[in-house]
Design a protein around this motif. Structure first.
Motif, PDB file in Angstrom:
ATOM      1  N   PHE A 217      50.939 -12.315 -57.504  1.00 41.98           N
ATOM      2  CA  PHE A 217      50.639 -12.555 -59.045  1.00 41.98           C
ATOM      3  C   PHE A 217      50.537 -11.419 -59.643  1.00 41.98           C
ATOM      4  O   PHE A 217      50.547 -10.211 -59.161  1.00 41.98           O
ATOM      5  N   SER A 218      50.471 -11.518 -61.058  1.00 41.09           N
ATOM      6  CA  SER A 218      50.605 -10.117 -61.938  1.00 41.09           C
ATOM      7  C   SER A 218      49.103  -9.573 -61.875  1.00 41.09           C
ATOM      8  O   SER A 218      48.169 -10.283 -61.595  1.00 41.09           O
ATOM      9  N   SER A 219      49.010  -8.237 -62.461  1.00 45.96           N
ATOM     10  CA  SER A 219      47.800  -7.614 -62.621  1.00 45.96           C
ATOM     11  C   SER A 219      46.724  -8.404 -63.340  1.00 45.96           C
ATOM     12  O   SER A 219      45.747  -8.191 -63.493  1.00 45.96           O
ATOM     13  N   SER A 220      47.465  -8.917 -64.578  1.00 49.14           N
ATOM     14  CA  SER A 220      46.581  -9.596 -65.413  1.00 49.14           C
ATOM     15  C   SER A 220      45.890 -10.880 -64.901  1.00 49.14           C
ATOM     16  O   SER A 220      44.973 -11.268 -65.656  1.00 49.14           O
ATOM     17  N   MET A 221      46.472 -11.233 -63.755  1.00 47.84           N
ATOM     18  CA  MET A 221      46.066 -12.583 -63.253  1.00 47.84           C
ATOM     19  C   MET A 221      44.980 -12.218 -61.963  1.00 47.84           C
ATOM     20  O   MET A 221      44.465 -12.931 -61.361  1.00 47.84           O
ATOM     21  N   ALA A 222      44.874 -10.753 -61.852  1.00 48.32           N
ATOM     22  CA  ALA A 222      44.175 -10.371 -60.597  1.00 48.32           C
ATOM     23  C   ALA A 222      42.657 -10.919 -60.585  1.00 48.32           C
ATOM     24  O   ALA A 222      41.974 -10.963 -59.551  1.00 48.32           O
ATOM     25  N   GLY A 223      41.971 -10.647 -61.677  1.00 46.93           N
ATOM     26  CA  GLY A 223      40.604 -10.861 -62.091  1.00 46.93           C
ATOM     27  C   GLY A 223      39.924  -9.978 -61.135  1.00 46.93           C
ATOM     28  O   GLY A 223      40.005  -8.790 -61.296  1.00 46.93           O
ATOM     29  N   PHE A 231      54.426  -4.789 -60.729  1.00 43.42           N
ATOM     30  CA  PHE A 231      54.046  -4.323 -62.108  1.00 43.42           C
ATOM     31  C   PHE A 231      54.860  -5.378 -63.040  1.00 43.42           C
ATOM     32  O   PHE A 231      55.645  -5.941 -62.696  1.00 43.42           O
ATOM     33  N   SER A 232      54.324  -5.384 -64.343  1.00 41.18           N
ATOM     34  CA  SER A 232      54.996  -6.118 -65.344  1.00 41.18           C
ATOM     35  C   SER A 232      56.442  -5.688 -65.482  1.00 41.18           C
ATOM     36  O   SER A 232      57.190  -6.739 -65.796  1.00 41.18           O
ATOM     37  N   SER A 233      56.827  -4.537 -65.122  1.00 37.40           N
ATOM     38  CA  SER A 233      58.240  -4.017 -65.489  1.00 37.40           C
ATOM     39  C   SER A 233      59.096  -4.981 -64.144  1.00 37.40           C
ATOM     40  O   SER A 233      60.113  -5.196 -64.549  1.00 37.40           O
ATOM     41  N   GLU A 234      58.395  -5.256 -63.123  1.00 36.21           N
ATOM     42  CA  GLU A 234      58.916  -5.989 -62.067  1.00 36.21           C
ATOM     43  C   GLU A 234      59.002  -7.490 -62.018  1.00 36.21           C
ATOM     44  O   GLU A 234      59.454  -7.910 -61.027  1.00 36.21           O
ATOM     45  N   ARG A 235      58.158  -7.888 -62.895  1.00 36.42           N
ATOM     46  CA  ARG A 235      57.849  -9.427 -62.883  1.00 36.42           C
ATOM     47  C   ARG A 235      59.040 -10.226 -62.898  1.00 36.42           C
ATOM     48  O   ARG A 235      59.155 -11.126 -62.104  1.00 36.42           O
ATOM     49  N   PRO A 236      60.035 -10.042 -63.904  1.00 33.31           N
ATOM     50  CA  PRO A 236      61.183 -10.867 -63.682  1.00 33.31           C
ATOM     51  C   PRO A 236      61.822 -10.908 -62.289  1.00 33.31           C
ATOM     52  O   PRO A 236      62.472 -11.670 -61.991  1.00 33.31           O
ATOM     53  N   TYR A 237      61.935  -9.739 -61.801  1.00 34.22           N
ATOM     54  CA  TYR A 237      62.595  -9.605 -60.470  1.00 34.22           C
ATOM     55  C   TYR A 237      61.978 -10.514 -59.416  1.00 34.22           C
ATOM     56  O   TYR A 237      62.523 -11.207 -58.556  1.00 34.22           O
ATOM     57  N   PHE A 238      60.562 -10.300 -59.300  1.00 33.33           N
ATOM     58  CA  PHE A 238      59.809 -11.279 -58.375  1.00 33.33           C
ATOM     59  C   PHE A 238      59.932 -12.593 -58.741  1.00 33.33           C
ATOM     60  O   PHE A 238      60.400 -13.811 -57.893  1.00 33.33           O
ATOM     61  N   GLU A 239      60.041 -12.924 -60.127  1.00 30.44           N
ATOM     62  CA  GLU A 239      60.299 -14.487 -60.539  1.00 30.44           C
ATOM     63  C   GLU A 239      61.465 -15.001 -60.045  1.00 30.44           C
ATOM     64  O   GLU A 239      61.829 -16.137 -59.539  1.00 30.44           O
ATOM     65  N   VAL A 258      51.547 -16.933 -61.349  1.00 28.99           N
ATOM     66  CA  VAL A 258      50.764 -16.863 -60.158  1.00 28.99           C
ATOM     67  C   VAL A 258      51.485 -17.735 -59.198  1.00 28.99           C
ATOM     68  O   VAL A 258      51.747 -18.682 -59.611  1.00 28.99           O
ATOM     69  N   TYR A 259      51.976 -17.393 -58.067  1.00 25.30           N
ATOM     70  CA  TYR A 259      52.687 -18.041 -57.083  1.00 25.30           C
ATOM     71  C   TYR A 259      51.919 -18.220 -55.933  1.00 25.30           C
ATOM     72  O   TYR A 259      50.993 -17.481 -55.469  1.00 25.30           O
ATOM     73  N   ALA A 260      52.082 -19.112 -54.994  1.00 26.91           N
ATOM     74  CA  ALA A 260      51.689 -19.281 -53.641  1.00 26.91           C
ATOM     75  C   ALA A 260      52.361 -18.346 -52.845  1.00 26.91           C
ATOM     76  O   ALA A 260      53.335 -17.440 -53.131  1.00 26.91           O
ATOM     77  N   ARG A 261      51.800 -17.813 -51.915  1.00 29.39           N
ATOM     78  CA  ARG A 261      52.350 -16.813 -50.939  1.00 29.39           C
ATOM     79  C   ARG A 261      53.432 -17.314 -50.098  1.00 29.39           C
ATOM     80  O   ARG A 261      53.390 -18.460 -49.749  1.00 29.39           O
ATOM     81  N   TYR A 262      54.289 -16.350 -50.242  1.00 27.62           N
ATOM     82  CA  TYR A 262      55.710 -16.584 -49.373  1.00 27.62           C
ATOM     83  C   TYR A 262      54.988 -16.700 -47.744  1.00 27.62           C
ATOM     84  O   TYR A 262      54.399 -15.904 -47.276  1.00 27.62           O
ATOM     85  N   PRO A 263      55.400 -17.806 -46.993  1.00 29.03           N
ATOM     86  CA  PRO A 263      54.840 -17.909 -45.645  1.00 29.03           C
ATOM     87  C   PRO A 263      55.010 -16.607 -44.689  1.00 29.03           C
ATOM     88  O   PRO A 263      53.925 -16.345 -44.115  1.00 29.03           O
ATOM     89  N   LEU A 264      56.208 -15.914 -44.913  1.00 21.26           N
ATOM     90  CA  LEU A 264      56.188 -15.000 -43.916  1.00 21.26           C
ATOM     91  C   LEU A 264      55.279 -13.733 -44.162  1.00 21.26           C
ATOM     92  O   LEU A 264      55.213 -12.965 -43.514  1.00 21.26           O
ATOM     93  N   VAL A 265      54.711 -13.621 -45.609  1.00 19.29           N
ATOM     94  CA  VAL A 265      53.750 -12.569 -45.931  1.00 19.29           C
ATOM     95  C   VAL A 265      52.497 -12.846 -44.823  1.00 19.29           C
ATOM     96  O   VAL A 265      52.104 -11.628 -44.369  1.00 19.29           O
TER      97      VAL A 265
END
Length: 473
Positions: A217-223, A231-239, A258-265
């Motif tokens: 998830f993004s830093s703005s969603m970390a709470g 980072f926000s600069s790499e958000r499009p890459y992760f999406e 906010v995404y679910a965790r990738y299982p291999l993580v």
């Protein structure tokens, strides 16, 4: 879907189609889609191959031969870098995590294939290689001096001179830098196009990249959690990666995702949890922070009385008298046990993992006896190891070094017209966009430069810019 060309495989293909259809309608992530050898930045290219390595093995080899991976040998794991007694650094730790991770991935893939043989024609059998490559990369984004370095970077913006930047950068960038996170930095290191480098950064496979994002998830969603995955600069890459792999998206707004965790993580995390906790205890024994009796008792707690007797008998039968060798054998048995327990925990909770509802780590879900022993190790580590004078001294020194470097370099990019600023900027490698037009990009370039330093190099730069050390003329 790729058609099967051999009659002997027709039944497997039919089973695979039915399996994928069932998954696509269940709101769960799909194993047949989750593993992809598509390369970030080269999605439309198919490079000529000169050997028979899999794409995931190429990821592994590419990391081993990379400069950021080599630099891990000079980055602190827990204890100060070795003097007369060799203890773990980030590089040896990463290699050990990769070894455990490979075993976890291999064992889980085998169990899934026993249940779903149709997946044998997918990339699932290569799960162990994917996890081991991700394990090699999991610490690449950590700054010098470990968590102390992270805190120094965060505190510079939250408490130090960097507070002035709050009104000068975008809110999402402010969230990123005030929560600076080694995990997010690793994703940037592997995907960002640095000056003069190719599109896609390291050009890793989608599955390897997804496997290192521990906090999706993004830093703005970390709470209050604090940590985040990119980072926000790499958000499009992760999406792009997450959507292609079918990772479940839980929330998407203009401010963040906010995404679910990738299982291999979960497997990378488990390998890391096993290695750092158990290896830190072995290192503490070598450094005489823990006695042999204390170390033996910690490791033996993981086993029932029958297993303890078998371990003791093996030591006696092998005529092992050296305490370090005894500790090494007991450590190996504990690692093997925890590895098996994590495989079982994953398989018991596979449905929750694939549906994005699983909570905690795999270690949290192992059997009561080893879990209690693990938690006891964690408690003792906090009181006796991580708060030992040896560790505190390096953290205090590292914090001061990092705080000074942040102050000097950020001031330089904010006032690049000054003479001293120009001199400092000349020290920065050309791959970092330190002269970018936007202040936000210059700030990120400073973070790229400083976080990529080794402990020794950070100390050297600190001494030179403070006039404490001069080159030999």
């Amino acid at each position: 879907m790729k058609m099967c060309n051999f009659a002997s495989r027709s039944e497997l293909c039919r089973q695979k189609e039915e399996f994928m259809s069932d998954k696509s309608n269940s709101g769960m992530m799909d194993w047949a889609r989750l593993l992809s050898n598509k390369r970030f930045g080269q999605e439309t290219r198919h490079s000529q191959r000169f050997d028979d390595r899999s794409e995931f093995r190429r990821d592994y080899d590419r990391l081993v031969f990379s400069a950021p991976f080599r630099r891990l040998q000079n980055k602190t794991q827990v204890f100060p870098l070795p003097g007369s007694v060799f203890v773990h650094n980030r590089l040896t730790h990463s290699l050990e995590v990769a070894s455990v991770g490979h075993s976890l991935g291999r064992d889980i893939a085998q169990k899934i294939l026993e249940r779903e043989p149709a997946l044998a024609s997918s990339l699932l059998p290569e799960m162990g290689t994917v996890v081991s490559a991700a394990c090699l990369a999991h610490d690449l984004g950590n700054p010098p001096f470990g968590h102390s370095g992270e805190k120094a970077i965060q505190s510079f913006f939250l408490e130090g001179d960097g507070m002035i930047l709050k009104d000068l950068v975008a809110p999402d960038v402010w969230d990123d830098i005030t929560r600076f996170e080694g995990n997010a930095n690793a994703f940037r290191l592997l995907t960002h196009r640095f000056v003069g480098r190719r599109e896609g950064g390291f050009v890793m496979t989608y599955s390897t990249l997804a496997s290192i994002v521990k906090y999706p998830f993004s830093s703005s969603m970390a709470g209050s959690h604090g940590k985040f995955g990119f980072f926000s600069s790499e958000r499009p890459y992760f999406e792009r990666i997450a959507d292609d792999l079918g990772i479940l998206c839980k929330k998407r707004t203009a401010e963040g995702v906010v995404y679910a965790r990738y299982p291999l993580v979960y497997l990378v995390e488990a390998a890391d949890d096993i290695c750092y906790e158990i290896m830190d205890i072995e290192d503490a024994h070598k450094l005489k922070i823990l006695t042999y009796d204390e170390t033996r008792d910690l490791f033996m707690r993981f086993f029932d009385e029958e297993a303890q007797a078998a371990i003791q008998k093996r030591i006696e039968d092998e005529q092992i008298t050296d305490d370090n060798e005894k500790v090494g054998y007991m450590r190996a048995r504990v690692v093997g046990l925890l590895q098996s327990e994590c495989v079982s925990a994953f398989m018991r909770n596979e449905e929750a993992i694939l549906s994005g509802t699983f909570e905690g780590s795999l270690i949290d879900h192992i059997s009561p006896l080893p879990l209690e022993a693990y938690m006891h190790c964690t408690k003792l580590s906090l009181s006796r190891i991580y708060n030992s004078k040896l560790v505190l001294d390096i953290e205090l020194s590292g914090y001061k070094i990092m705080a000074t470097l942040m102050h000097q370099m950020v001031d330089a990019v904010m006032h690049p017209e000054r003479f001293y600023s120009k001199q400092l900027i000349k020290r920065v490698s050309s791959q970092y966009d330190i002269n970018a037009e936007r202040l936000e990009d210059r700030i990120m370039a400073v973070l790229d430069y400083i976080s990529g330093m080794t402990d020794v190099y950070a100390l050297d730069v600190y001494q030179k810019i403070n006039g404490m050390s001069l080159p030999i003329l």
